[in-house]
Design a protein around this motif. Structure first.
Motif, mmCIF file in Angstrom:
data_model
loop_
_atom_site.group_PDB
_atom_site.id
_atom_site.type_symbol
_atom_site.label_atom_id
_atom_site.label_comp_id
_atom_site.label_asym_id
_atom_site.label_seq_id
_atom_site.Cartn_x
_atom_site.Cartn_y
_atom_site.Cartn_z
ATOM 1 N N ASN A 1 0.833 -1.203 0.000
ATOM 2 C CA ASN A 1 0.000 0.000 0.000
ATOM 3 C C ASN A 1 0.870 1.256 0.000
ATOM 4 O O ASN A 1 2.096 1.187 0.186
ATOM 5 N N ASP B 1 0.981 3.595 2.119
ATOM 6 C CA ASP B 1 1.607 3.842 3.420
ATOM 7 C C ASP B 1 2.900 3.033 3.547
ATOM 8 O O ASP B 1 3.819 3.439 4.255
ATOM 9 N N GLY C 1 2.596 8.160 5.868
ATOM 10 C CA GLY C 1 2.010 9.500 5.887
ATOM 11 C C GLY C 1 2.772 10.487 6.750
ATOM 12 O O GLY C 1 2.818 11.680 6.449
ATOM 13 N N LYS C 2 3.391 9.968 7.813
ATOM 14 C CA LYS C 2 4.078 10.918 8.702
ATOM 15 C C LYS C 2 5.355 11.466 8.083
ATOM 16 O O LYS C 2 5.918 12.422 8.598
ATOM 17 N N ALA D 1 5.391 12.554 4.864
ATOM 18 C CA ALA D 1 4.983 13.330 3.688
ATOM 19 C C ALA D 1 5.900 14.544 3.542
ATOM 20 O O ALA D 1 6.431 15.042 4.534
ATOM 21 N N MET E 1 5.524 17.290 5.836
ATOM 22 C CA MET E 1 5.860 17.016 7.238
ATOM 23 C C MET E 1 7.368 17.101 7.472
ATOM 24 O O MET E 1 7.817 17.569 8.516
ATOM 25 N N VAL E 2 8.141 16.594 6.504
ATOM 26 C CA VAL E 2 9.592 16.486 6.738
ATOM 27 C C VAL E 2 10.425 17.316 5.763
ATOM 28 O O VAL E 2 11.649 17.368 5.899
ATOM 29 N N HIS F 1 9.093 1.518 6.862
ATOM 30 C CA HIS F 1 8.663 0.474 7.802
ATOM 31 C C HIS F 1 8.969 -0.921 7.266
ATOM 32 O O HIS F 1 9.369 -1.806 8.006
ATOM 33 N N LEU G 1 -2.243 0.104 -3.353
ATOM 34 C CA LEU G 1 -3.575 0.368 -2.817
ATOM 35 C C LEU G 1 -3.493 1.429 -1.728
ATOM 36 O O LEU G 1 -2.437 1.683 -1.162
ATOM 37 N N GLY G 2 -4.654 2.010 -1.438
ATOM 38 C CA GLY G 2 -4.730 2.962 -0.332
ATOM 39 C C GLY G 2 -4.718 4.404 -0.789
ATOM 40 O O GLY G 2 -5.299 4.750 -1.813
ATOM 41 N N SER G 3 -4.041 5.212 -0.003
ATOM 42 C CA SER G 3 -4.046 6.669 -0.179
ATOM 43 C C SER G 3 -3.670 7.088 -1.601
ATOM 44 O O SER G 3 -2.865 6.438 -2.260
ATOM 45 N N ARG H 1 -1.874 9.570 -2.288
ATOM 46 C CA ARG H 1 -0.671 10.405 -2.168
ATOM 47 C C ARG H 1 0.310 10.193 -3.327
ATOM 48 O O ARG H 1 0.919 9.140 -3.466
ATOM 49 N N GLU H 2 0.474 11.236 -4.139
ATOM 50 C CA GLU H 2 1.389 11.145 -5.280
ATOM 51 C C GLU H 2 2.838 11.239 -4.819
ATOM 52 O O GLU H 2 3.762 10.848 -5.535
ATOM 53 N N TYR H 3 3.045 11.762 -3.594
ATOM 54 C CA TYR H 3 4.422 11.848 -3.118
ATOM 55 C C TYR H 3 4.999 10.466 -2.815
ATOM 56 O O TYR H 3 6.206 10.355 -2.646
#
Lengths: 422, 174
Positions: free
Chosen positions: B12, B14, B19-20, B22, B25-26, B38, B61-63, B65-67
């Motif tokens: 996925n 994630d 997400g943390k 992104a 965020m960083v 992870h 799958l999932g979010s 998020r293009e990043y």
């Protein structure tokens, strides 16, 4: 558009009908269409990329600013300087371009767009968040895409789509007490698997008794089976509260690739166990699991009826020692309504901790991230490894009722067969 | 020579980028260092330009998020080959110009750590004497990719691939 200009819609699915009407000619599953978009929704975490794409790659043009909406919800209020800067940039850009913006605290994008009347039956809405399928609750063709597609749509006013095949979920029977729309949706994801509806439109038939909020829960989780859209045919509350085009009906001759029948009467409360959304099991198998944090909120289950469910279970009682109950209403309107009708007071008295309306800790960025070895019961929609913080934390997805009973006992707990009255 | 990174089923977004981590965020210059943080913490440091990522079913799958694929692009991943892709992520890969191939057989045949050669234009992967063929993308996408990306196509022609001369009017609901 006048009815006389409608293409021939006979034998078409809801998705085919919406895209046929929108493209002005009869289209079937598998065809590529380019269609206009009613709203392009951009969230804070994606806004920097979308703005950069528009400015750097698309000539700085936004075709219809009134059809673009920014929502600052994914890390709201800002947790660090990077986020604060991104949100400040989004505010400035929206102001300069005349783009509608809902700022920190207004709530989660999907909830806010619904509340603001920006989602209409039969429409086409593109969101930068995968749970944009939520708009299917009113049979709006809502779908999620990444920053580049969203930027192109903001610039052009259009998007390209492959007309999806349709998988029907046919709900029959009566829902037992204690079985919520969340249990229905999670069971559907289990039956279809996380890839079972990939590229497809999910149509939920037999949901006439579901409230608008419950329909949003169903449509929200459609993407967890891979679906492009999750459409609930208009009926009940939706017919009362929205203007529904007369062509937006289920055609008895429509062709489906699969029909999944689900007898609601046979359902029980379920959880999606770590660490995939289709890892769904009866709750009874997890009764000894100790829970550190309970999170009630998100675009799946953070609405007023969800808060009512939790308050009804907790009224006059206290959250178990050693368990935290975090409640984040889906929008400022939900929060205001919960304050006005006493729900807020009930939850505070029970020991709930409240956060600013928005996405909260759902994607592990702030406001309640998890430590290693912690267990969380969440009313949200994703339980992937590391989703809410530590990769060693465990997330169980469940209904608001299960969340409330878990908060009360400190262990994963199922609703009683009878309504719980304190 | 590209190395094969074998990831298996149900990766996925994630997993690809938590997400943390992104970019907002960083930081835009840092987030790619957390690709597969992870699942395979060594990945971001060890991956080399041109390496091939191989997955099983439902990659991405999932979010939305293009990043996540942007991190792979920054790391100069050569291609992603999987048995099947989640739809939003598949669009994101192609929008960023990361070659993505669907194949029922190739993912199973490649092993983690294999050293291979990859010919993008020919759509072939070779491991020693063994040569694996990949299906080209659909015509619509090929038309876009000829200009580099769908964005470049739109910028050049002011329309989408396939809209052709009989471009649909920009219909709005009344």
């Amino acid at each position: 558009m006048t009815p006389t200009s409608l293409p021939d819609l006979r034998g078409l699915t809801l998705a085919e009908r919406i895209l046929s009407v929108r493209s002005g000619s009869r289209v079937r599953a598998g065809e590529l269409v380019v269609v206009s978009v009613d709203q392009v929704m951009v969230v804070d975490s994606v806004a920097p990329s979308v703005i950069a794409r528009i400015e750097n790659d698309l000539g700085g043009r936004v075709r219809n600013p009134e059809r673009v909406t920014f929502v600052l919800d994914h890390v709201a209020p800002a947790a660090n300087v990077e986020v604060a800067t991104a949100q400040a940039d989004a505010r400035r850009y929206a102001r300069e371009r005349g783009i509608r913006i809902f700022d920190v605290g207004r709530g989660i994008c999907h909830q806010v767009l619904m509340e603001e009347g920006l989602i209409q039956p039969g429409g086409v809405v593109l969101g930068s968040d995968s749970h944009s399928t939520t708009y299917g609750a009113v049979s709006c063709f809502g779908t999620g895409m990444g920053a580049t597609d969203v930027a192109l749509s903001a610039a052009s006013g259009r998007t390209w789509l492959k007309v999806p095949e349709t998988v029907v979920v046919k709900l029959t029977g009566e829902r037992p007490v204690g079985v919520s729309a969340k249990d229905v949706a999670l069971t559907v994801v289990r039956e279809l698997t996380a890839e079972g509806a990939t590229y497809s439109s999910l149509e939920f038939h037999g949901a006439e008794d579901f409230t608008l909020s419950e329909r949003m829960t169903l449509a929200n989780l459609a993407v967890e089976a891979g679906a492009k859209v999750g459409l609930v045919p208009p009926s009940g509350e939706v017919l009362e509260g929205f203007s529904v085009p007369e062509w937006l009906v289920v055609d008895p001759d429509a062709a489906y690739v699969r029909v999944l029948e689900l007898n609601l009467g046979a359902l029980t409360p379920v959880v999606a166990a770590p660490s995939s959304v289709d890892n769904v099991h009866p709750l009874s198998g997890f009764s000894g699991v100790r829970v550190d944090q309970v999170f009630v909120g998100t675009c799946t289950n953070g609405r007023l009826d969800d808060l009512h469910t939790v308050a009804d279970i907790l009224r006059g009682q206290r959250v178990a020692d050693g368990t935290r109950l975090l409640v984040i209403p889906a929008s400022s309107r939900v929060l205001q309504d919960a304050a006005a009708d006493g729900t807020l007071t009930t939850l505070l008295a029970a020991g709930a901790v409240f956060g600013t309306p928005g996405c909260g800790p759902c994607m592990g960025r702030h406001m309640g991230v998890l430590a290693p070895s912690e267990v969380c019961v969440s009313t949200s929609n994703r339980n992937f490894v590391g989703r809410m913080g530590s990769s060693e934390a465990q997330i169980f997805l469940a209904s608001p009722a299960v969340a409330a009973l878990t908060a009360l006992t400190g262990f994963l707990a199922a609703p009683q067969p009878e309504p719980v009255v304190a | 020579m590209p190395r094969v990174w074998q990831f298996g089923d149900s990766i996925n977004t994630d997993d690809i980028l938590p997400g943390k981590y992104a970019p907002f965020m960083v930081g835009e210059d840092e987030f790619h260092r957390y690709a597969f943080a992870h699942l395979r913490p060594e990945f971001a440091a060890e991956v080399r330009p041109g390496d091939l990522l191989v997955g099983g079913r439902n990659w991405g799958l999932g979010s939305s998020r293009e990043y996540a694929p942007q991190a792979l692009k920054t790391l100069q991943v050569g291609a992603v080959i999987a048995e099947s892709f989640a739809r939003i992520h598949f669009r994101n890969l192609l929008n960023l110009g990361i070659p993505a191939f669907t194949s029922e057989t190739v993912p199973d045949a490649l092993r983690d750590g294999d050293t291979v050669s990859f010919d993008l234009a020919a759509g072939t992967i070779a491991r020693g004497d063994e040569v694996f063929g990949l299906e080209p993308p659909p015509a619509f996408l090929q038309e876009a990719l000829k200009e580099g990306s769908i964005l470049a196509f739109y910028q050049k022609y002011g329309r989408f691939p396939g809209e052709g001369a009989k471009r649909a009017p920009n219909r709005q609901p009344s």
